[in-house]
Design a protein around this motif. Structure first.
Motif, mmCIF file in Angstrom:
data_model
loop_
_atom_site.group_PDB
_atom_site.id
_atom_site.type_symbol
_atom_site.label_atom_id
_atom_site.label_comp_id
_atom_site.label_asym_id
_atom_site.label_seq_id
_atom_site.Cartn_x
_atom_site.Cartn_y
_atom_site.Cartn_z
ATOM 1 N N LEU A 4 0.850 -1.182 0.000
ATOM 2 C CA LEU A 4 0.000 0.000 0.000
ATOM 3 C C LEU A 4 0.888 1.234 0.000
ATOM 4 C CD1 LEU A 4 -2.805 1.328 0.216
ATOM 5 C CD2 LEU A 4 -2.564 1.192 2.719
ATOM 6 N N VAL A 5 0.721 2.114 -0.990
ATOM 7 C CA VAL A 5 1.521 3.331 -1.113
ATOM 8 C C VAL A 5 0.576 4.525 -1.093
ATOM 9 C CG1 VAL A 5 3.177 4.612 -2.502
ATOM 10 C CG2 VAL A 5 3.251 2.120 -2.477
ATOM 11 N N ASN A 10 6.514 9.139 -3.192
ATOM 12 C CA ASN A 10 7.161 7.835 -3.278
ATOM 13 C C ASN A 10 7.980 7.736 -4.566
ATOM 14 O OD1 ASN A 10 6.869 4.879 -4.476
ATOM 15 N ND2 ASN A 10 6.914 4.701 -2.244
ATOM 16 N N ALA A 11 9.222 7.276 -4.460
ATOM 17 C CA ALA A 11 10.138 7.256 -5.605
ATOM 18 C C ALA A 11 9.618 6.383 -6.740
ATOM 19 C CB ALA A 11 11.512 6.775 -5.153
ATOM 20 N N VAL A 70 2.845 -11.699 -11.412
ATOM 21 C CA VAL A 70 3.440 -10.404 -11.080
ATOM 22 C C VAL A 70 3.674 -10.338 -9.579
ATOM 23 C CG1 VAL A 70 3.175 -7.901 -11.180
ATOM 24 C CG2 VAL A 70 2.235 -9.325 -13.010
ATOM 25 N N LYS A 71 4.906 -10.137 -9.177
ATOM 26 C CA LYS A 71 5.240 -10.135 -7.762
ATOM 27 C C LYS A 71 5.202 -8.745 -7.128
ATOM 28 C CE LYS A 71 8.107 -14.271 -8.177
ATOM 29 N NZ LYS A 71 9.461 -14.869 -7.992
ATOM 30 N N ASP A 72 5.241 -7.716 -7.970
ATOM 31 C CA ASP A 72 5.242 -6.345 -7.451
ATOM 32 C C ASP A 72 3.887 -5.705 -7.724
ATOM 33 O OD1 ASP A 72 6.180 -4.010 -6.286
ATOM 34 O OD2 ASP A 72 7.027 -3.253 -8.151
ATOM 35 N N VAL A 73 3.082 -5.549 -6.672
ATOM 36 C CA VAL A 73 1.744 -4.971 -6.797
ATOM 37 C C VAL A 73 1.634 -3.774 -5.860
ATOM 38 C CG1 VAL A 73 -0.736 -5.369 -6.614
ATOM 39 C CG2 VAL A 73 0.779 -7.234 -7.324
ATOM 40 N N LEU A 74 1.313 -2.619 -6.426
ATOM 41 C CA LEU A 74 1.130 -1.405 -5.632
ATOM 42 C C LEU A 74 -0.347 -1.069 -5.573
ATOM 43 C CD1 LEU A 74 3.982 0.900 -7.052
ATOM 44 C CD2 LEU A 74 4.102 -0.766 -5.170
ATOM 45 N N VAL A 75 -0.839 -0.812 -4.372
ATOM 46 C CA VAL A 75 -2.223 -0.356 -4.179
ATOM 47 C C VAL A 75 -2.151 1.081 -3.680
ATOM 48 C CG1 VAL A 75 -4.408 -0.743 -3.000
ATOM 49 C CG2 VAL A 75 -2.977 -2.701 -3.643
ATOM 50 N N VAL A 76 -2.840 1.989 -4.387
ATOM 51 C CA VAL A 76 -2.743 3.414 -4.046
ATOM 52 C C VAL A 76 -4.141 4.020 -3.948
ATOM 53 C CG1 VAL A 76 -0.515 3.611 -5.214
ATOM 54 C CG2 VAL A 76 -2.592 4.131 -6.470
#
Length: 253
Positions: A4-5, A10-11, A70-76
């Motif tokens: 969670l971002v 965030n870069a 997909v191993k990289d999941v961003l929730v915003v």
């Protein structure tokens, strides 16, 4: 891994946001694919680096990550998600995809785009190429095919074809050695009266929206073809003309 971002600073989000710009896409070797249908239908050969989900759409699209590995999941948050997108009303899912490497033109049918500047036309033509089984597009002095607008207009089909960019028309002609070069021009022969070639693969050349095919390609064409016009109509949209011609020449064999 799902994260969670919530910070716009965030870069990683800054990097994703920068992919709206051509220079950043070239620097990172990454592209953006937006929308539920587009992301869902990405071919298996397409390498998804990161999946970004709006919080409100998390439950709807989270299974995509497992399906594609997909191993990289961003929730915003939704507001932050909208800042990453190129669309006015995003659907809640965005994929960061590795830009496919350039490929050499092979002895198969090919679409040649000569100065196509409109992303919508480029994307629509790419979609038609995929539907017709034409897996090669040679883009000569065209709009940047990696832009989110092209990806969106193609419904992700730019990842189903191989796009080769060239700024040198002479190099383009050399790449088409062995092809029958068919130029689409208003002064050409009626395309419906011409039998599609079988001895050589076809390279269909479609020109810019404003000027048509350049004199350079017209002078080097094996055939110059036109679509018959009625009712006082003088021309068609580049993508529509390309689609009709492609189905006639390639699928009509």
């Amino acid at each position: 891994m799902e994260r969670l971002v919530t910070s716009a600073a965030n870069a990683e989000l800054k990097k994703i946001r920068s992919l709206k710009d051509k220079d950043a896409r070239r620097e990172y070797g990454l592209m953006i694919a937006e929308g539920g249908r587009t992301v869902t239908d990405l071919p298996d050969t397409c390498v998804v680096r990161t999946l970004v989900l709006a919080e409100s759409a998390r439950d709807e699209f989270i299974r995509l990550a497992d399906r594609r590995g997909v191993k990289d999941v961003l929730v915003v948050p939704d507001k932050l998600f909208r800042s990453l997108c190129d669309t006015v009303t995003p659907s809640g899912v965005l994929a960061v995809v590795a830009t496919p490497p350039p490929a050499r033109i092979t002895a198969n049918d090919c679409m040649v785009l000569d100065g196509i500047s409109d992303p919508g036309n480029f994307g629509t033509i790419a979609r038609t190429c995929a539907a017709c089984g034409v897996e090669q597009i040679l883009a000569v002095n065209c709009t940047d095919w990696t832009s989110p607008k092209v990806v969106r207009a193609s419904m992700g089909c730019v990842f189903r074809v191989s796009v080769t960019e060239l700024n040198d028309p002479d190099a383009a002609v050399s790449a088409l050695s062995g092809h029958e070069v068919c130029v689409l021009d208003m002064k050409g022969e009626d395309i419906f009266r011409v039998k599609p070639g079988k001895e050589r693969p076809t390279a269909l050349v479609v020109g810019s929206e404003a000027h048509g095919v350049s004199p350079f390609f017209r002078a080097r064409a094996d055939k110059t073809l036109s679509l018959p016009m009625r009712g006082g109509v003088e021309s068609l949209n580049a993508a529509i003309a390309a689609s009709v011609a492609l189905y006639t020449l390639v699928c009509g064999r």
